[in-house]
Write a protein that holds these residues in place. Structure first.
Motif, PDB file in Angstrom:
ATOM      1  N   LYS A   1      -0.462  -3.862   3.392  1.00 30.43           N
ATOM      2  CA  LYS A   1      -0.518  -4.757   2.227  1.00 30.43           C
ATOM      3  C   LYS A   1      -1.930  -4.856   1.683  1.00 30.43           C
ATOM      4  O   LYS A   1      -2.878  -5.092   2.451  1.00 30.43           O
ATOM      5  N   ASN A   2      -2.061  -4.679   0.376  1.00 30.40           N
ATOM      6  CA  ASN A   2      -3.357  -4.894  -0.257  1.00 30.40           C
ATOM      7  C   ASN A   2      -3.632  -6.385  -0.363  1.00 30.40           C
ATOM      8  O   ASN A   2      -2.717  -7.185  -0.477  1.00 30.40           O
ATOM      9  N   LYS A   3      -4.910  -6.702  -0.371  1.00 33.46           N
ATOM     10  CA  LYS A   3      -5.299  -8.122  -0.445  1.00 33.46           C
ATOM     11  C   LYS A   3      -5.002  -8.686  -1.830  1.00 33.46           C
ATOM     12  O   LYS A   3      -5.024  -7.980  -2.806  1.00 33.46           O
TER      13      LYS A   3
ATOM     14  N   LYS B   1       0.845  -1.201   0.000  1.00 33.58           N
ATOM     15  CA  LYS B   1       0.000   0.000   0.000  1.00 33.58           C
ATOM     16  C   LYS B   1       0.880   1.251   0.000  1.00 33.58           C
ATOM     17  O   LYS B   1       2.008   1.210   0.502  1.00 33.58           O
TER      18      LYS B   1
ATOM     19  N   LYS C   1       0.272 -10.287  10.645  1.00 36.18           N
ATOM     20  CA  LYS C   1      -1.077  -9.865  10.303  1.00 36.18           C
ATOM     21  C   LYS C   1      -1.265  -8.364  10.474  1.00 36.18           C
ATOM     22  O   LYS C   1      -1.828  -7.700   9.592  1.00 36.18           O
ATOM     23  N   SER C   2      -0.795  -7.811  11.591  1.00 34.72           N
ATOM     24  CA  SER C   2      -1.067  -6.382  11.790  1.00 34.72           C
ATOM     25  C   SER C   2      -0.345  -5.531  10.749  1.00 34.72           C
ATOM     26  O   SER C   2      -0.879  -4.514  10.298  1.00 34.72           O
ATOM     27  N   CYS C   3       0.831  -5.970  10.329  1.00 38.99           N
ATOM     28  CA  CYS C   3       1.525  -5.225   9.266  1.00 38.99           C
ATOM     29  C   CYS C   3       0.766  -5.363   7.943  1.00 38.99           C
ATOM     30  O   CYS C   3       0.597  -4.378   7.219  1.00 38.99           O
ATOM     31  N   HIS C   4       0.306  -6.567   7.647  1.00 37.86           N
ATOM     32  CA  HIS C   4      -0.470  -6.758   6.402  1.00 37.86           C
ATOM     33  C   HIS C   4      -1.724  -5.886   6.398  1.00 37.86           C
ATOM     34  O   HIS C   4      -2.069  -5.285   5.380  1.00 37.86           O
ATOM     35  N   ASP C   5      -2.388  -5.827   7.547  1.00 36.70           N
ATOM     36  CA  ASP C   5      -3.626  -5.031   7.631  1.00 36.70           C
ATOM     37  C   ASP C   5      -3.365  -3.576   7.236  1.00 36.70           C
ATOM     38  O   ASP C   5      -4.149  -2.962   6.527  1.00 36.70           O
ATOM     39  N   ASP C   6      -2.246  -3.042   7.694  1.00 35.34           N
ATOM     40  CA  ASP C   6      -1.960  -1.621   7.461  1.00 35.34           C
ATOM     41  C   ASP C   6      -1.228  -1.348   6.150  1.00 35.34           C
ATOM     42  O   ASP C   6      -1.367  -0.269   5.581  1.00 35.34           O
TER      43      ASP C   6
END
Ligand code: ASC
Length: 150
Positions: free
Chosen positions: A148-150, A93, A141-146
């Motif tokens: 990384k796009n799905k 992102k 997970k918390s880094c992906h949430d903020d």
């Protein structure tokens, strides 16, 4: 003695050139590099996940081998998120660059958690391993949430 000094000099030169490798020839090369590190990390983390979830028997030696690879990979992707590498084909992102201090904090946290994960596997205690695995997975997970796009 002279030989030792020469070897030490060669080694420190290698370390310096590794940090200089923060630059890649093309943005696509940086993206390819960081994806590769994440792919290897996810592969070995997945093997740990199978153990943590009881889908594979807990084997401390195998867990330690996998955790060490995860910890090594966790050091690598970050220098490949340089300026200008947001345009290549990426799920990163824009926040990676807009909130770079927070992104760095997350990267540091992952590295710290993976070091703890290695240590936990080396205790040979399944419970300690599971606790460290869960903490590491939460950091992913918390880094992906903020960031990384799905
Ligand atoms: C994995 C994997 C991730 C993390 C994340 C944890 O095994 O590939 O990206 O765990 O799903 O929540």
């Amino acid at each position: 003695m002279k030989k030792t000094i020469l070897i030490l000099m060669a080694l420190s030169a290698a370390v310096v050139s590794f940090s200089a490798a923060a630059q890649f020839a093309k943005p696509e090369d940086a993206v390819k590099y960081r994806k590769a590190a994440f792919t290897v990390m996810a592969t070995h983390f997945g093997r740990l996940g199978a153990m943590a979830q009881g889908k594979a028997p807990f084997d401390a030696k195998v867990a330690a081998e996998n955790a060490e690879i995860v910890a090594d990979m966790a050091k690598l992707p970050w220098h490949a998120f340089g300026e200008g590498t947001d345009t290549a084909e990426t799920k990163a992102k824009p926040e990676v660059w807009k909130q770079s201090a927070k992104f760095k904090e997350m990267a540091d946290k992952l590295q710290a958690e993976t070091v703890k994960l290695v240590a936990a596997t080396k205790t040979g205690k399944e419970d300690a391993f599971k606790v460290a695995f869960t903490a590491t997975a939460g950091t992913c997970k918390s880094c992906h949430d903020d960031f990384k796009n799905k």
